[in-house]
Motif scaffolding. Structure first.
Motif, PDB file in Angstrom:
ATOM      1  N   TRP A 161     -12.210   7.038   7.644  1.00 38.94           N
ATOM      2  CA  TRP A 161     -13.605   6.617   7.496  1.00 38.94           C
ATOM      3  C   TRP A 161     -13.963   5.503   8.476  1.00 38.94           C
ATOM      4  N   LEU A 162     -12.998   4.643   8.774  1.00 45.70           N
ATOM      5  CA  LEU A 162     -13.278   3.528   9.673  1.00 45.70           C
ATOM      6  C   LEU A 162     -13.782   4.025  11.025  1.00 45.70           C
ATOM      7  N   ALA A 163     -13.285   5.198  11.433  1.00 42.55           N
ATOM      8  CA  ALA A 163     -13.733   5.745  12.714  1.00 42.55           C
ATOM      9  C   ALA A 163     -14.915   6.686  12.542  1.00 42.55           C
ATOM     10  N   SER A 164     -14.863   7.508  11.488  1.00 39.79           N
ATOM     11  CA  SER A 164     -15.882   8.562  11.367  1.00 39.79           C
ATOM     12  C   SER A 164     -17.075   8.159  10.512  1.00 39.79           C
ATOM     13  N   GLY A 165     -16.849   7.270   9.554  1.00 41.28           N
ATOM     14  CA  GLY A 165     -17.921   6.906   8.627  1.00 41.28           C
ATOM     15  C   GLY A 165     -18.263   8.043   7.670  1.00 41.28           C
ATOM     16  N   ALA A 166     -17.445   9.095   7.649  1.00 37.47           N
ATOM     17  CA  ALA A 166     -17.741  10.267   6.820  1.00 37.47           C
ATOM     18  C   ALA A 166     -17.292  10.040   5.374  1.00 37.47           C
ATOM     19  N   PHE A 167     -18.160  10.380   4.437  1.00 37.07           N
ATOM     20  CA  PHE A 167     -17.945  10.186   3.000  1.00 37.07           C
ATOM     21  C   PHE A 167     -16.559  10.685   2.563  1.00 37.07           C
ATOM     22  N   TRP A 168     -16.247  11.942   2.892  1.00 37.98           N
ATOM     23  CA  TRP A 168     -15.014  12.536   2.356  1.00 37.98           C
ATOM     24  C   TRP A 168     -13.772  12.004   3.057  1.00 37.98           C
ATOM     25  N   ASP A 169     -13.925  11.523   4.303  1.00 35.36           N
ATOM     26  CA  ASP A 169     -12.786  10.877   4.969  1.00 35.36           C
ATOM     27  C   ASP A 169     -12.363   9.636   4.197  1.00 35.36           C
ATOM     28  N   GLY A 170     -13.364   8.916   3.709  1.00 35.48           N
ATOM     29  CA  GLY A 170     -13.047   7.712   2.934  1.00 35.48           C
ATOM     30  C   GLY A 170     -12.564   8.061   1.537  1.00 35.48           C
ATOM     31  N   PHE A 171     -13.136   9.108   0.967  1.00 35.46           N
ATOM     32  CA  PHE A 171     -12.803   9.463  -0.421  1.00 35.46           C
ATOM     33  C   PHE A 171     -11.353   9.942  -0.522  1.00 35.46           C
ATOM     34  N   PHE A 172     -11.024  10.951   0.303  1.00 38.92           N
ATOM     35  CA  PHE A 172      -9.628  11.430   0.285  1.00 38.92           C
ATOM     36  C   PHE A 172      -8.820  10.625   1.300  1.00 38.92           C
ATOM     37  N   ASN A 173      -8.682   9.352   1.000  1.00 36.66           N
ATOM     38  CA  ASN A 173      -8.006   8.418   1.906  1.00 36.66           C
ATOM     39  C   ASN A 173      -6.499   8.448   1.633  1.00 36.66           C
ATOM     40  N   PRO A 174      -5.703   7.730   2.426  1.00 40.89           N
ATOM     41  CA  PRO A 174      -4.241   7.851   2.287  1.00 40.89           C
ATOM     42  C   PRO A 174      -3.687   7.531   0.899  1.00 40.89           C
ATOM     43  N   THR A 175      -4.330   6.650   0.138  1.00 37.94           N
ATOM     44  CA  THR A 175      -3.755   6.319  -1.176  1.00 37.94           C
ATOM     45  C   THR A 175      -4.429   7.059  -2.328  1.00 37.94           C
ATOM     46  N   PHE A 176      -5.318   8.016  -2.017  1.00 37.28           N
ATOM     47  CA  PHE A 176      -6.042   8.711  -3.084  1.00 37.28           C
ATOM     48  C   PHE A 176      -5.091   9.408  -4.069  1.00 37.28           C
ATOM     49  N   TRP A 177      -4.224  10.299  -3.557  1.00 37.74           N
ATOM     50  CA  TRP A 177      -3.383  11.104  -4.453  1.00 37.74           C
ATOM     51  C   TRP A 177      -2.314  10.256  -5.161  1.00 37.74           C
ATOM     52  N   PRO A 178      -1.606   9.374  -4.424  1.00 36.23           N
ATOM     53  CA  PRO A 178      -0.623   8.540  -5.139  1.00 36.23           C
ATOM     54  C   PRO A 178      -1.270   7.709  -6.242  1.00 36.23           C
ATOM     55  N   SER A 179      -2.443   7.167  -5.934  1.00 32.65           N
ATOM     56  CA  SER A 179      -3.115   6.333  -6.932  1.00 32.65           C
ATOM     57  C   SER A 179      -3.552   7.169  -8.137  1.00 32.65           C
ATOM     58  N   LEU A 180      -3.943   8.405  -7.870  1.00 33.42           N
ATOM     59  CA  LEU A 180      -4.357   9.274  -8.982  1.00 33.42           C
ATOM     60  C   LEU A 180      -3.167   9.554  -9.907  1.00 33.42           C
ATOM     61  N   VAL A 181      -2.013   9.799  -9.310  1.00 34.57           N
ATOM     62  CA  VAL A 181      -0.809  10.024 -10.116  1.00 34.57           C
ATOM     63  C   VAL A 181      -0.460   8.752 -10.898  1.00 34.57           C
ATOM     64  N   LEU A 182      -0.489   7.635 -10.190  1.00 31.86           N
ATOM     65  CA  LEU A 182      -0.170   6.351 -10.833  1.00 31.86           C
ATOM     66  C   LEU A 182      -1.109   6.081 -12.005  1.00 31.86           C
ATOM     67  N   ARG A 183      -2.406   6.267 -11.775  1.00 31.54           N
ATOM     68  CA  ARG A 183      -3.373   5.966 -12.841  1.00 31.54           C
ATOM     69  C   ARG A 183      -3.278   6.980 -13.997  1.00 31.54           C
ATOM     70  N   THR A 184      -2.862   8.185 -13.697  1.00 34.01           N
ATOM     71  CA  THR A 184      -2.645   9.144 -14.786  1.00 34.01           C
ATOM     72  C   THR A 184      -1.509   8.651 -15.682  1.00 34.01           C
ATOM     73  N   GLY A 185      -0.435   8.194 -15.054  1.00 35.15           N
ATOM     74  CA  GLY A 185       0.671   7.629 -15.836  1.00 35.15           C
ATOM     75  C   GLY A 185       0.230   6.417 -16.640  1.00 35.15           C
ATOM     76  N   ILE A 186      -0.559   5.564 -15.993  1.00 39.18           N
ATOM     77  CA  ILE A 186      -1.050   4.360 -16.691  1.00 39.18           C
ATOM     78  C   ILE A 186      -1.927   4.765 -17.875  1.00 39.18           C
ATOM     79  N   ALA A 187      -2.767   5.780 -17.666  1.00 40.30           N
ATOM     80  CA  ALA A 187      -3.656   6.227 -18.748  1.00 40.30           C
ATOM     81  C   ALA A 187      -2.837   6.688 -19.955  1.00 40.30           C
ATOM     82  N   LEU A 188      -1.738   7.387 -19.702  1.00 38.75           N
ATOM     83  CA  LEU A 188      -0.881   7.827 -20.819  1.00 38.75           C
ATOM     84  C   LEU A 188      -0.225   6.616 -21.492  1.00 38.75           C
TER      85      LEU A 188
END
Lengths: 510, 372
Positions: A161-188
């Motif tokens: 996103w820093l280069a493109s400014g595109a919404f989805w580039d920022g959304f699916f950023n490098p920590t998106f999936w790991p953080s989703l897994v982490l937060r799923t574990g935290i939610a449980l």
């Protein structure tokens, strides 16, 4: 930086923590709890298990009382507080991701309506219909997490996103999936931490089975959270990870936070295994409270780490936490801040008043005068410098040298530094010398902070800035004209004499 | 030195045409108003009804109080949930005015969170411990809840007034309480309170009429309908008067803008006035709402329309207040049409899912071993 400033003695960061920490705990409980309740009711229906059904039913009351009441209000509260302490920053975030938040709102509505219907229809509608409502709640809650996770992770690792400014580039950023897994574990983990209290109230003959059932969920949550955490850490850019990892982390405090978080996770896992899975008869309210505390401590530690490694940015390498855009640094240094902000300009011609207005605009998102992150305590004091010059107390002199001098004079020893200072006799003859020295030190620090701006500006756009080698990796640069830098130095130096300009009624700038 | 206290527009620009967000702001605010009216007006009405009914189980007013609060414990959640979207869009369109106003009233604005939480839990405490059928207690919880929500409304009105008058910010910076001296403050607050009371009373009437017509507790529901209907009448009468007071208190430039705005401003305003007067005539036509269910249904539909139209006029007034400050300051627009489309599809799908879920729930009554 051109908004009015709210003076809150507690400190903006602390206020945000007070609102945000309970919110994230409750919000993750709302997600994990919803999933666990839906699974539990599904199993109860299949097995015709009354006790499992009761666990789901009683937990659903807690779910609506805690998540649809407190969770909803504290969620709004985060926006309220962010708007008060960092309006430009939250505005930038909202302008970038308004469609993300709008989509999250749709799922939030589904989640809230389903939660209320779910609770209100126990004993009133058919089992399949009730299960449908429960699973729709899960869809709403999980999708809310997916969307918010995209925005939160974007703030730390904006990626392409820093280069493109595109919404989805920022959304699916490098920590998106790991953080989703982490937060799923935290939610449980959050779900089981709350539901254990409900299970403790079950009948004696069923209690152990219910606790063991929840124990396995807790263990699963811990394992998923740990896997997610390690994945998250692994995908962080080196420049960010090195702030708290390695033999000599740049920010030792954050390294300690990481250890604290992981030990807390270990504690939660061991407690869960021991008290819930292996020996549920040992479970009491106190052990449940200990388990909840360990789980909260891990979560809190991780959040502290995530926020800490992002400093001084709100959106890494793009926007600082005080609302300053990286791209705006050169123009503000050229023109000065008072030209851009009417609220700073209200400081007027008086140097100390202008300095105070600049302090409030640039520093008060992190520093208070005397409370949290007190600027008065952070600044060198005349008393300290006098102590160093006099060197009557060697231990105090060394402490002052380490805290006030060593960072800017790495090749100079304490004795050598003392030789550079006025002698005790000279100070006695001209007491103002020490005040001048104090002012000079503050000015030198501000110059260093302004120079940092050049490093940010010179960094290649599209890549994350490495803050570790900077003069102060935690802080945004100072921006402003030479006159403004001097005005801020005068104001900061005045704090030492205790005669800073007094605020008017309501703490507002006169 | 910059004498302008209005912060600059956000450099990120808008991810869609401004008009699109104005429409979304008004639409979602209208949704929020429906639940907000029930929360504010319903809780106030319930507090009065509970007090007049003496907390006794058999009294129709006490039963009405319990009914309103049974709805409200859920309605409050939906008020907050639906309030999130207009809060989002107002931060997008009017961030420099909105944030500045909230900062100038910072502690008051922040206290909103505490008041909402207290009001919310007080409503639950009344529901669980204070129902008349369980012994008549809980009046204090109900009164506390009503007071909290009234204060929340007062705060919103204050923030709105500050946000649309940047010329007063310099003075407010040294004493934000002076916003209470604004001549339109109390009439504006009253406008919201009366709307809430009238709407809640009308919904209560409509439900009681429906139940009575179905033959359920006919005497009780007839008494409730008659009592609530009187509240509809008097609050509508006062609302019409207050509406005109508010209109004449508008600053000259704003009034001029409203009158010279052509059909865009005059149609909603005229419609709002006509609907107000029409509602008054409809409500005054009968003292027996159970005998005229169509009239009650029509009144409810007319009031929903009035709320929708007033949402538009309120939005236009904000634009007129701010016109001198927003002229020539157009935000950059970088549309994200794909994301808008995704939002629109999900919104339709989400609302449809909610509707289907409610339909399935209503179609699946069960009891005993068959029930969940």
């Amino acid at each position: 930086m051109d908004y009015p400033i709210w003076d809150v003695a507690l400190g903006g960061g602390m206020l945000m923590a007070i609102v945000a920490i309970p919110h994230v705990i409750v919000a993750h409980f709302a997600i994990g709890g919803g999933l666990l309740i839906a699974v539990t009711e599904t199993l109860a229906v299949r097995r015709s298990d009354f006790e499992l059904r009761e666990l789901a039913r009683r937990s659903s009351l807690m779910l609506i009382l805690v998540s649809t009441v407190f969770g909803a209000i504290s969620g709004v509260g985060i926006w309220v507080v962010a708007g008060l302490i960092s309006p430009a920053a939250i505005s930038a975030l909202i302008h970038t991701y308004v469609w993300g938040w709008a989509i999250e709102w749709v799922f939030f509505i589904l989640e809230i309506v389903a939660a209320l219907v779910y609770y209100a229809t126990w004993d009133r509608i058919s089992k399949p219909a009730h299960l449908l409502v429960g699973w729709l709640y899960v869809v709403g809650a999980v999708m809310s997490l997916v969307v918010i996770n995209g925005i939160i992770t974007f703030m730390l690792t904006p990626g392409e996103w820093l280069a493109s400014g595109a919404f989805w580039d920022g959304f699916f950023n490098p920590t998106f999936w790991p953080s989703l897994v982490l937060r799923t574990g935290i939610a449980l983990m959050m779900a089981t931490a709350f539901m254990v209290f409900v299970a403790l109230r079950a009948s004696a003959e069923c209690r152990e089975a219910l606790l063991r059932y929840l124990g396995w969920w807790l263990v699963a949550g811990c394992v998923v959270a740990y896997a997610g955490y390690r994945w998250w850490e692994a995908v962080l850019p080196d420049t960010v990870r090195n702030l708290f990892r390695g033999a000599e982390p740049a920010l030792a405090q954050l390294a300690a936070t990481r250890s604290f978080a992981l030990w807390s996770l270990t504690g939660a896992l061991l407690l869960g295994l021991l008290v819930l899975v292996l020996a549920p008869r040992l479970a009491r309210v106190a052990t449940a409270a200990g388990l909840a505390l360990a789980a909260f401590a891990f979560f809190g530690g991780y959040e502290r780490l995530r926020e800490g490694v992002r400093k001084p940015f709100l959106i890494h390498s793009h926007l600082f936490s005080n609302g300053l855009l990286v791209s705006a640094i050169p123009a503000l240094n050229e023109s000065g801040l008072a030209v851009r902000s009417g609220w700073v300009a209200r400081g007027g011609e008086d140097e100390a008043q202008l300095g105070r207005a600049l302090f409030r605009a640039q520093c008060s998102s992190c520093h208070t005068l005397d409370g949290y992150q007190s600027i008065r305590r952070a600044l060198p004091s005349r008393a300290d410098l006098s102590a160093l010059a006099a060197a009557e107390d060697a231990a105090q002199a060394m402490r002052v040298f380490r805290s006030e001098c060593a960072a800017c004079h790495p090749g100079v020893g304490a004795e050598e530094m003392r030789g550079m200072l006025p002698s005790t006799d000279e100070l006695r003859q001209d007491p103002e010398m020490i005040a001048d020295l104090n002012h000079g030190m503050i000015t030198a620090t501000l110059l260093e902070l302004r120079d940092m701006g050049e490093a940010f500006t010179a960094a290649p756009r599209g890549a994350m800035v490495n803050t570790a080698p900077l003069f102060s990796p935690y802080m945004p640069p100072f921006v402003g004209s030479d006159d403004e830098l001097e005005a801020l130095a005068v104001y900061l130096a005045s704090l030492d004499r205790g005669d800073e300009p007094k605020p008017t009624r309501n703490g507002k700038l006169s | 030195m910059n004498p302008n206290l209005i912060p600059s527009l956000d450099a990120a620009g808008l991810p869609g045409p401004p008009d699109l967000f104005h429409v979304l702001l008004v639409f979602t605010f209208f949704l929020h108003l429906l639940f907000m009216n029930l929360t504010l007006g319903g809780t106030l009405l319930a507090a009065v009804a509970h007090h007049l009914g003496g907390g006794r189980g058999g009294d129709h007013r006490a039963v009405l109080a319990a009914r309103l609060m049974a709805i409200n414990t859920y309605g409050i959640s939906l008020t907050i949930s639906t309030g999130v979207a207009p809060l989002l869009f107002i931060q997008l369109l009017y961030q420099q005015y909105f944030y500045s106003a909230t900062i100038l009233l910072a502690w008051v604005w922040l206290s909103l969170l505490a008041l909402l939480t207290l009001g919310y839990y007080a409503a639950y405490l009344y529901k669980f411990r204070g129902l008349p059928a369980r012994g008549g207690g809980g009046g204090l919880w109900l009164a506390a809840s009503a007071l909290m929500f009234l204060l929340v409304a007062a705060i919103h009105v204050a923030v709105h007034l500050v946000s649309v008058q940047p010329e007063r910010w310099a003075g407010l910076a040294d004493g934000a309480w002076s916003v209470l001296a604004d001549p339109s403050y109390l009439p504006r607050l009253l406008h919201f309170v009366l709307a809430g009371l009238g709407f809640a009373a009308l919904v209560a009437t409509w439900w009681a009429v429906r139940r009575a017509r179905e033959g359920v507790e006919v005497e009780l529901n007839t008494a409730i309908a008659a009592w609530a209907w009187r509240w509809v009448l008097w609050t509508t009468l006062l609302q019409v008067v207050d509406g005109f007071v508010l209109l004449f208190l508008l600053p000259q430039a704003v009034m001029r803008g409203l009158m010279l705005g052509g059909a865009a401003t005059l149609v909603p305003l005229a419609l709002a006035i006509l609907l107000g007067l029409g509602l008054l005539m409809m409500v005054a036509r009968t003292t027996d709402p159970v005998g005229q269910p169509a009239l009650v249904g029509g009144t409810l539909a007319a009031m929903l329309l009035a709320i929708a139209v007033m949402s538009i006029t309120r939005h236009q007034l904000r634009a007129l207040y701010l016109a001198p400050f927003t002229a020539g300051a157009e935000p950059t627009v970088v549309p994200q049409w794909g994301n808008f489309l995704l939002f629109a599809v999900l919104l339709v799908a989400g609302l449809a899912t909610v509707a289907l879920m409610l339909r399935r729930v209503l179609a699946s009554p069960a009891s005993g071993a068959e029930a969940a």
